[in-house]
Write a protein that holds these residues in place. Structure first.
Motif, short mmCIF file in Angstrom:
data_model
loop_
_atom_site.label_atom_id
_atom_site.label_comp_id
_atom_site.label_asym_id
_atom_site.label_seq_id
_atom_site.Cartn_x
_atom_site.Cartn_y
_atom_site.Cartn_z
N PHE A 196 41.72 47.44 43.20
CA PHE A 196 40.63 47.24 43.82
C PHE A 196 39.47 46.43 42.70
O PHE A 196 39.03 45.37 42.87
CB PHE A 196 39.75 48.33 44.57
N PRO A 197 39.38 47.47 41.65
CA PRO A 197 38.17 46.45 40.70
C PRO A 197 38.64 45.65 39.76
O PRO A 197 38.09 44.63 39.56
CB PRO A 197 37.92 47.83 39.91
N ALA A 198 40.16 45.56 39.76
CA ALA A 198 40.83 44.37 39.30
C ALA A 198 40.64 43.00 40.01
O ALA A 198 40.33 41.96 39.06
CB ALA A 198 42.24 44.52 39.12
N TYR A 199 40.41 43.12 41.42
CA TYR A 199 40.16 41.94 41.96
C TYR A 199 38.93 41.42 41.68
O TYR A 199 38.66 40.32 41.68
CB TYR A 199 40.44 42.17 43.62
N TRP A 200 37.97 42.36 41.87
CA TRP A 200 36.59 42.01 41.53
C TRP A 200 36.04 41.88 40.22
O TRP A 200 35.25 40.86 39.94
CB TRP A 200 35.51 43.13 42.19
N GLU A 201 36.79 42.25 39.32
CA GLU A 201 36.61 41.72 37.82
C GLU A 201 37.07 40.41 37.59
O GLU A 201 36.31 39.54 37.07
CB GLU A 201 37.53 42.52 36.90
N ASP A 202 38.30 39.73 38.21
CA ASP A 202 38.61 38.56 38.23
C ASP A 202 37.40 37.71 39.01
O ASP A 202 37.08 36.49 38.47
CB ASP A 202 40.01 38.23 39.08
N LYS A 203 37.02 37.96 39.96
CA LYS A 203 35.78 37.30 40.82
C LYS A 203 34.68 37.23 39.77
O LYS A 203 33.72 36.09 39.83
CB LYS A 203 35.62 37.84 42.07
N TYR A 204 34.28 38.08 38.99
CA TYR A 204 33.14 38.01 38.34
C TYR A 204 33.25 37.14 37.28
O TYR A 204 32.36 36.37 37.02
CB TYR A 204 32.87 39.67 37.63
N PHE A 205 34.52 37.12 36.60
CA PHE A 205 34.59 36.07 35.37
C PHE A 205 34.78 34.63 35.98
O PHE A 205 34.36 33.79 35.32
CB PHE A 205 35.85 36.53 34.91
N GLU A 206 35.16 34.39 37.25
CA GLU A 206 35.19 33.22 37.83
C GLU A 206 33.83 32.97 37.84
O GLU A 206 33.31 31.49 37.63
CB GLU A 206 35.95 33.21 39.20
N ASP A 207 32.86 33.65 38.50
CA ASP A 207 31.35 33.30 38.76
C ASP A 207 30.82 33.04 37.31
O ASP A 207 29.99 32.12 37.20
CB ASP A 207 30.64 34.37 39.23
N MET A 208 31.04 33.86 36.18
CA MET A 208 30.56 33.62 35.02
C MET A 208 31.05 32.29 34.40
O MET A 208 30.26 31.38 33.52
CB MET A 208 31.06 34.64 33.93
N GLU A 209 32.34 32.00 34.62
CA GLU A 209 32.91 30.42 34.10
C GLU A 209 32.12 29.24 34.93
O GLU A 209 31.86 28.41 34.22
CB GLU A 209 34.51 30.51 34.48
N ALA A 210 31.90 29.56 36.04
CA ALA A 210 31.15 28.63 37.08
C ALA A 210 29.71 28.41 36.57
O ALA A 210 28.98 27.18 36.51
CB ALA A 210 31.18 29.05 38.49
N LEU A 211 29.12 29.52 36.03
CA LEU A 211 27.66 29.11 35.52
C LEU A 211 27.62 29.02 33.86
O LEU A 211 26.70 29.02 33.38
CB LEU A 211 26.99 30.91 35.65
N ASN A 212 28.73 28.75 33.32
CA ASN A 212 29.07 28.35 32.06
C ASN A 212 28.45 29.43 30.95
O ASN A 212 28.01 29.17 30.09
CB ASN A 212 28.24 26.96 31.71
N VAL A 213 28.79 30.66 31.49
CA VAL A 213 28.50 31.66 30.70
C VAL A 213 29.49 32.01 29.65
O VAL A 213 30.86 32.07 29.99
CB VAL A 213 28.16 32.85 31.57
N ARG A 214 29.34 32.22 28.47
CA ARG A 214 30.41 32.16 27.38
C ARG A 214 31.35 33.66 27.54
O ARG A 214 30.41 34.44 27.87
CB ARG A 214 29.84 32.23 25.87
#
Length: 771
Positions: free
Chosen positions: A236-254
């Motif tokens: 469960f947290p692994a799924y949302w961790e991946d989503k979090y980093f997808e969002d950060m990449e979309a926002l161009n966060v290093r």
């Protein structure tokens, strides 16, 4: 002797700075003031940032922290040239995660095993609905009783005024009502479907999906203790961790330099907790371990709640920090004591420890992971302001209790709150915006430009009107970059070197008073931006100075378009671009401008150039054909317009016609040019439609007038027997219907009518004859 002196170098004089240079300061939560930034190891900066607790989609409140810290990190690394070691954790063991994982698992199981709609399923959902009413509406006096007695009447009684009063007692009241109403409607629809003999799985799924929040709570209460598979609490947290980093990449966060997960540091956490016990600052009780705030505070120079000493004893904050499952733990000496290790109950993940099967407390996680990488002292620790107490204060106490040191963190940075349209973001207020939802409305660049308008530690109000201003500012920057590149390309192409020719055949030099003024402005803006960034990374002031530099340069281009200094213009534009790169607004591939997110560099030269060369060749072929055929001049102009408005637009090339007959060439994103072209075409189409409508109306009136001439003036009055009885040889009335002669005054009027009809009739006959 004199000859010997003449062979010696003269004395060198140390330059004296014209003004004192600002030094970097940070608004430090440990002092509540701006303090000089002094890293403990010269150019190297150690930094730990509190990462996400991964149990749901990331929202704009998360973006407030992670984007703000990304901007500060970029400025430290790319502007001040510090070597930053950026460490960030992922919290994947937490009360919220445990509860959500169980609820999701139990709900999915129920939905999967339910193959049709029946009365038993409806009763299950209805019982869950009633239990939800009782638990969620209990804070508002009388609400639960009224809702259970008659839901429709209760809803009708909840006027805006009554709802507002209820929200003051329970801020989630409106959201709760929404969930209950959605489920209540679904129950009603399910009952109707069953009565109509529709018991399909589609109907069953519709009922469950509409009631998921409510049913999940009920399932967890009844069966949560039976969920013990560790994989459930990992996946469960692994799924949302991946989503979090997808969002950060979309926002161009290093990405962090080092990422840690709680689940990977449990052995270190156990060792860490044991040492805190050994140091006398923690105790075991009923299988859990608590930090002894009473023993720690004031002992051996230690201070508890360094960040917010006024929040000590705040029961609401303490209980929220312990989590919904942690609040059920017992055995603390004081209500201020918090859990370092929680004895696990059935339905919770467990690890073996000296104190029995359990799991880490929330606060200990960051202390251990940060210490594991950065040791007994770090330069910067950061996170959202809502974490200051108790989470960050507890972190400090744990680490300083572990190391028996006085200062584990030198600079604590807290990002400010985020509001939406003036209100705290909340699902209950229906102003909750996920990062993905925001990215559907605005680009990552626009969101980052918006964040730059706010000091990182200030309250931010995310509202549409402000975003519209940001978009206008983005357009101003785009136009500036495009114009500069166009002017520089034109100068390179025409060989003028930016100078203008004089009547005597000479040329002007390219550094006059206007250039001196522009250079002076640039140097002043560079100093001002530097001072702003030294002032606790004050990006709003820095952006204002940069935009003012853009405005001054635009004026320079406009007033000196026939003679500009390309080197100075290039210097200004590359500086503005460099600042946009530092802020993460522009990519690293462009010398001037925002650059492109597409990976165009990977294509070969032929693939890149051929579309442009085909267009140019086709235009040449067309011009040569028209020249051989002696085509009129307007056809050449039309071909040029097609090249400009259609063919080059499709290639992302803009030609701006100048007063001197030349065109300024600019590379602009194809989508923007097409959108501008479509708007222009829509305006032209609207004008053409209006023109055609006006023309049609004129033609209608002409035909209407023409139709009036169909009747001969000889017959104009003969049909009016109710007025006249006798007529002369031209058809003009001589006597009324009563046999009396028509009066002279009336004869004049009748004669005018006859003359008008004669004219109309002649025009009608002429038109018919032409046809």
């Amino acid at each position: 002797m004199a000859s010997e002196i003449s062979r010696q170098q003269p004395k060198w004089h140390l330059p004296t700075p014209s003004s004192a240079q600002p030094v970097l300061k940070f608004q430090n939560s440990l002092t509540k003031t701006k303090t000089d930034f002094v890293p403990k190891r010269g150019r190297q900066v150690t930094w730990y940032n509190c990462g996400p607790t991964v149990y749901d989609a990331s929202h704009m409140g998360h973006a407030r922290t992670y984007l703000a810290m990304d901007i500060i990190r970029r400025v430290l690394e790319d502007y001040f040239k510090y070597d930053v070691l950026f460490v960030q954790n992922v919290t994947d063991i937490d009360d919220k995660i445990i509860i959500r994982a169980r609820q999701q698992y139990l709900f999915n199981n129920l939905k999967q095993t339910t193959q049709h709609l029946d009365a038993a399923l409806i009763n299950t959902v209805e019982d869950a609905w009633k239990a939800y009413v009782s638990s969620k509406l209990e804070k508002v006096a009388g609400a639960a009783e009224s809702a259970l007695k008659d839901w429709d009447s209760f809803l009708a009684s909840m006027t805006p005024e009554e709802t507002a009063k209820a929200i003051l007692v329970d801020e989630k009241f409106k959201m709760t009502l929404g969930a209950l109403q959605t489920s209540r409607s679904a129950i009603s629809n399910a009952q109707k479907s069953l009565a109509a003999n529709d018991s399909s799985k589609v109907q069953a799924d519709a009922l469950l999906d509409a009631s998921q929040d409510i049913v999940s709570v009920s399932l967890d209460k009844e069966h949560g203790s039976e969920v013990n598979d560790p994989k459930i609490f990992r996946d469960f947290p692994a799924y949302w961790e991946d989503k979090y980093f997808e969002d950060m990449e979309a926002l161009n966060v290093r990405k962090p330099d080092i990422q840690t997960r709680v689940s990977e540091y449990v052995p270190e956490i156990i060792t860490y907790v044991q040492k805190i016990i050994d140091n006398g600052y923690a105790y075991e009780a009923q299988g859990s371990v608590y930090f002894d705030t009473g023993r720690y505070d004031g002992h051996d120079g230690h201070h508890y709640a360094k960040l917010e000493p006024w929040s000590k004893g705040n029961t609401a904050l303490i209980e929220d920090g312990e989590g919904s499952l942690g609040s059920k733990l017992t055995g603390q000496k004081s209500k201020n004591d918090f859990a370092l290790w929680k004895g696990s109950k059935p339905g919770e993940p467990t690890w073996d420890s000296p104190w029995g099967a359990g799991r880490p407390g929330w606060h200990i996680e960051c202390s251990v992971m940060a210490s594991a990488v950065l040791g007994e002292n770090m330069d910067i620790h950061s996170g959202g302001i809502d974490l200051a107490f108790p989470h960050h204060d507890n972190e400090l106490a744990q680490a300083e209790g572990y190391y028996n040191c006085k200062q584990w963190v030198n600079y604590f940075l807290h990002a400010g709150h985020l509001h939406v349209e003036g209100q705290k973001m909340s699902k209950s207020l229906k102003n909750f915006i996920s990062i993905q939802e925001a990215l559907k409305l605005y680009t990552a660049r626009q969101i980052r430009l918006f964040f730059l308008q706010y000091q990182w530690n200030a309250k931010m109000d995310f509202k549409q009107s402000s975003m519209m201003e940001v978009i206008q500012g983005e357009t101003t920057l785009k136009n500036f970059f495009d114009n500069v590149k166009g002017v520089l390309h034109k100068i390179r192409s025409d060989g003028s070197r930016g100078a203008s020719e004089l009547p005597n055949g000479g040329v002007t030099h390219r550094f006059g008073p206007t250039e001196a003024q522009l250079l002076s402005t640039l140097q002043a803006k560079q100093d001002a931006v530097h001072a702003a960034l030294c002032d606790s990374i004050n990006t709003p002031v820095a952006m204002d100075e940069i935009m003012n530099m853009v405005s001054q340069t635009n004026k320079y281009i406009a007033t000196g378009s026939k003679a500009v200094n390309p080197h100075l213009l290039n210097k200004v534009a590359t500086w503005v671009t460099s600042m946009m790169k530092i802020f993460g607004v522009a990519d690293n591939g462009a010398d001037i401008g925002f650059g492109s997110s597409s990976d165009q560099a990977n294509g070969n030269v032929e693939d890149t150039l051929m579309p442009y060369l085909h267009t140019l060749s086709g235009f040449r072929d067309q011009v040569r054909r028209m020249a051989r055929d002696n085509a009129p001049q307007n056809q050449f102009l039309e071909a040029c317009d097609v090249l400009r408005d259609t063919q080059l637009v499709d290639l992302g090339v803009s030609l701006d016609d100048q007063e001197d007959g030349s065109a300024l060439v600019k590379l602009v994103p194809r989508e923007e040019l097409i959108e501008a072209r479509e708007k222009k075409q829509a305006i032209q189409a609207e004008k053409e439609q209006k023109r055609q409508a006006a023309q049609a109306e004129r033609e209608r009136k002409r035909l209407e007038k023409l139709e009036k001439g169909r009747v001969s003036p000889m017959d104009l009055f003969k049909s009016r027997t109710d007025e006249f009885s006798r007529f002369d040889d031209q058809g003009l009335p001589t006597h009324t219907k009563d046999g009396e002669e028509v009066a002279k005054s009336r004869k004049k009027k009748l004669q005018k009518e006859w003359d008008t009809q004669k004219k109309l009739h002649d025009e009608f006959n002429k038109e018919m004859g032409n046809q």
